[in-house]
Design an enzyme around this catalytic site. Structure first.
Site: not given
Ligand SMILES: *Cc1c(COP(=O)(O)O)cnc(C)c1O
Length: 326
Positions: A73, A75-77, A79
């Protein structure tokens, strides 16, 4: 069975992560609650994905990759941590994210900007569109590339949490329960397989913060990781225990989750996140209220990170998301 140390692995995390007793919360819940500080894995703002990336990026390097793609997403941690680890190793991260959630330059997107990372959005609900886009971009670049799936949740990534279970076993504390958040399933799959191998008396409980069919995703990942390890461990439906704590939806704060975030902050001075660990800890609190834990039990909660999520949305604002002070 193959030993874990026969798999390619690049040390990225500071290990072992600390285990601490939550004194005030243990008193409140009349059981022993411990926290495994995987928010302190030592790169970026810490978090569970670093353990998976030790195995995934080792495979990428072994294949000669110069570019590393991943997704999640907005706000992916995962990524953000993939970008941080790739930068550290001198690989070029490219993030192709779902255009879902907070796309403003806040939270993890802000951290990615600080790292000067190439971030692109695709307006889709289907990750296959994104994996196809990775191939288009990678082929156009003409450099060797490696694709990491959403959450780093494949068999290789799950090995990071098989190794975590071994780390817990090696520390010698006989935990009765081990509670983690479930977002893409690799952490739970790795821990459940690792528990089967190294912590036979520990029950692993996964708190689902999304609505995907984890009843099949987690056992499938466990089976694939078991196959990599060539273990003949006898895996069955009893090895995966899941509870739904998603509430109003993935990445939308729930009332129970925000209450858990505040409880941990007020009682222990630790900051859970609204997307994963707050909801997962709310699930632990609900189990305690139902009488699931005896006074002599030792319950270990995996603090899997997520700090970026605290600074992404409007935790205390009206509208759209649950009011934190409701
Ligand atoms: C990704 C993530 C999880 C969930 O782990 P999965 O292996 O994707 O199920 C839990 N907590 C945080 C903070 C995460 O970023």
């Amino acid at each position: 069975m193959k030993q874990l140390d026969t798999f390619a692995r690049i040390p990225l995390a500071v290990l072992p992560t600390p285990v601490q007793r939550l004194e005030n919360i243990s008193r409140m819940l009349r059981t022993n609650v411990w926290i495994k500080r995987d928010d302190m894995t030592g790169i970026g703002l810490g978090g569970n994905k670093v353990r998976k990336l030790e195995f995934l990026l080792a495979e990428a390097r072994a294949q000669g990759a110069e570019v590393v793609f991943t997704t999640g997403g907005a706000q992916s941690n995962h990524a953000m941590l993939t970008a941080a680890c790739a930068r550290k190793l001198g690989m070029t991260p490219i993030l192709i994210l779902k255009k879902r959630g907070v796309t403003a330059c806040r939270g993890n997107l802000l951290l990615e900007r600080l790292m000067g990372v190439d971030v692109r959005f695709v307006d889709t609900d289907d990750y296959q569109d994104i994996y196809d886009e990775m191939d288009r971009v990678g082929q156009a670049l003409g450099r060797p590339y490696y694709k990491i799936p959403c959450g780093g949740s494949n068999a290789v990534g799950a090995l990071g949490y098989v190794a975590c279970a071994k780390e817990i076993a090696d520390a010698g504390m006989p935990f009765s329960h081990l509670v983690c958040a479930v977002g893409s399933g690799g952490t739970h799959a790795g821990l459940a397989l690792g528990a089967k191998l190294y912590l036979p008396h520990t029950r692993v409980i996964g708190m689902m913060v999304d609505t995907d069919p984890f009843e099949t995703i987690v056992p499938d990942l466990m089976g694939q990781a078991a196959a990599l390890l060539e273990t003949d461990a006898d895996l069955g439906p009893g090895d995966v225990c899941l509870r739904d704590v998603c509430g109003p939806g993935y990445a939308i704060p729930s009332e129970e989750g925000m209450a858990a975030v505040r409880l941990m902050a007020e009682q222990e001075g630790l900051f859970l996140d609204p997307v994963y660990t707050g909801k997962a800890f709310a699930g632990l609190l609900a189990m305690a209220a139902e009488g699931a834990f005896a006074p002599e039990d030792d319950v270990l909660f995996l603090f899997s990170g997520g700090a970026g999520g605290i600074f992404a949305g409007e935790l205390f604002a009206d509208g759209g998301t649950a009011r934190a002070d409701a």
